[in-house]
Design a protein around this motif. Structure first.
Motif, PDB file in Angstrom:
ATOM      1  N   THR A 218      -8.063   4.441   5.239  1.00  0.00           N
ATOM      2  CA  THR A 218      -8.116   5.708   4.477  1.00  0.00           C
ATOM      3  C   THR A 218      -6.574   6.680   4.294  1.00  0.00           C
ATOM      4  O   THR A 218      -6.525   7.360   3.331  1.00  0.00           O
ATOM      5  CB  THR A 218      -9.353   6.566   5.409  1.00  0.00           C
ATOM      6  N   ALA A 219      -6.039   6.208   5.164  1.00  0.00           N
ATOM      7  CA  ALA A 219      -4.477   7.059   5.041  1.00  0.00           C
ATOM      8  C   ALA A 219      -4.045   6.315   3.727  1.00  0.00           C
ATOM      9  O   ALA A 219      -3.076   7.254   3.029  1.00  0.00           O
ATOM     10  CB  ALA A 219      -3.535   6.473   6.172  1.00  0.00           C
ATOM     11  N   TYR A 220      -4.233   5.183   3.123  1.00  0.00           N
ATOM     12  CA  TYR A 220      -3.635   5.056   1.778  1.00  0.00           C
ATOM     13  C   TYR A 220      -4.546   5.454   0.649  1.00  0.00           C
ATOM     14  O   TYR A 220      -4.179   5.254  -0.414  1.00  0.00           O
ATOM     15  CB  TYR A 220      -3.632   3.305   1.879  1.00  0.00           C
ATOM     16  N   CYS A 221      -5.613   5.893   0.794  1.00  0.00           N
ATOM     17  CA  CYS A 221      -6.561   6.386  -0.297  1.00  0.00           C
ATOM     18  C   CYS A 221      -6.226   7.787  -0.856  1.00  0.00           C
ATOM     19  O   CYS A 221      -5.735   8.508  -0.160  1.00  0.00           O
ATOM     20  CB  CYS A 221      -7.890   6.341  -0.070  1.00  0.00           C
TER      21      CYS A 221
ATOM     22  N   ALA B 253      -8.430  -3.843   5.618  1.00  0.00           N
ATOM     23  CA  ALA B 253      -9.794  -3.515   6.042  1.00  0.00           C
ATOM     24  C   ALA B 253     -10.595  -4.535   6.388  1.00  0.00           C
ATOM     25  O   ALA B 253     -11.050  -4.708   7.462  1.00  0.00           O
ATOM     26  CB  ALA B 253     -10.442  -2.732   4.703  1.00  0.00           C
TER      27      ALA B 253
ATOM     28  N   CYS C  25       0.839  -1.224  -0.021  1.00  0.00           N
ATOM     29  CA  CYS C  25       0.105  -0.018   0.085  1.00  0.00           C
ATOM     30  C   CYS C  25       0.958   1.279  -0.020  1.00  0.00           C
ATOM     31  O   CYS C  25       0.574   2.310  -0.554  1.00  0.00           O
ATOM     32  CB  CYS C  25      -0.979  -0.092   1.287  1.00  0.00           C
TER      33      CYS C  25
ATOM     34  N   ASP D  17      -8.324   0.847   9.639  1.00  0.00           N
ATOM     35  CA  ASP D  17      -8.725   1.933   8.669  1.00  0.00           C
ATOM     36  C   ASP D  17      -7.713   2.254   7.775  1.00  0.00           C
ATOM     37  O   ASP D  17      -6.547   2.536   7.991  1.00  0.00           O
ATOM     38  CB  ASP D  17      -8.834   3.088   9.446  1.00  0.00           C
TER      39      ASP D  17
END
Length: 95
Positions: free
Chosen positions: A92-95, A84, A36, A90
């Motif tokens: 969201t740090a990778y999105c 996930a 990621c 969570d």
């Protein structure tokens, strides 16, 4: 009678690598994080190299240069899903 996919697989030199990448499953927390972080979320955009207002050349988007782009992005997606769904993290740090 051979199908288009079979003929394409015979002429595609990267087919074994594509198949290997597509078959990979992610079952390791550290590997999932590494994938990621290493694989960008978006395709780096194209650029025009200009000199004195004239375009010298165009650098296409990096995803168009990488013949394994779809498989690499798929591997990143599998890593995100593992983090996930299996680890409850969570992402969201990778999105």
């Amino acid at each position: 009678m051979t199908s288009f996919t079979q003929v394409h697989a015979q002429t595609d030199l990267l087919h074994p690598i594509r198949s290997w990448l597509e078959a990979r499953e992610i079952h390791n927390y550290k590997l999932a994080h590494l994938l990621c972080k290493a694989i960008p979320a978006q395709c780096p955009f194209a650029r025009d190299i200009k000199l004195f207002g004239r375009t010298l050349f165009h650098i296409p988007a990096m995803c168009k240069l990488n013949p394994l782009y779809e498989q690499v992005v798929g591997l990143r997606f599998k890593a995100l899903c593992y983090l996930a769904d299996e680890c409850g993290e969570d992402v969201t740090a990778y999105c």
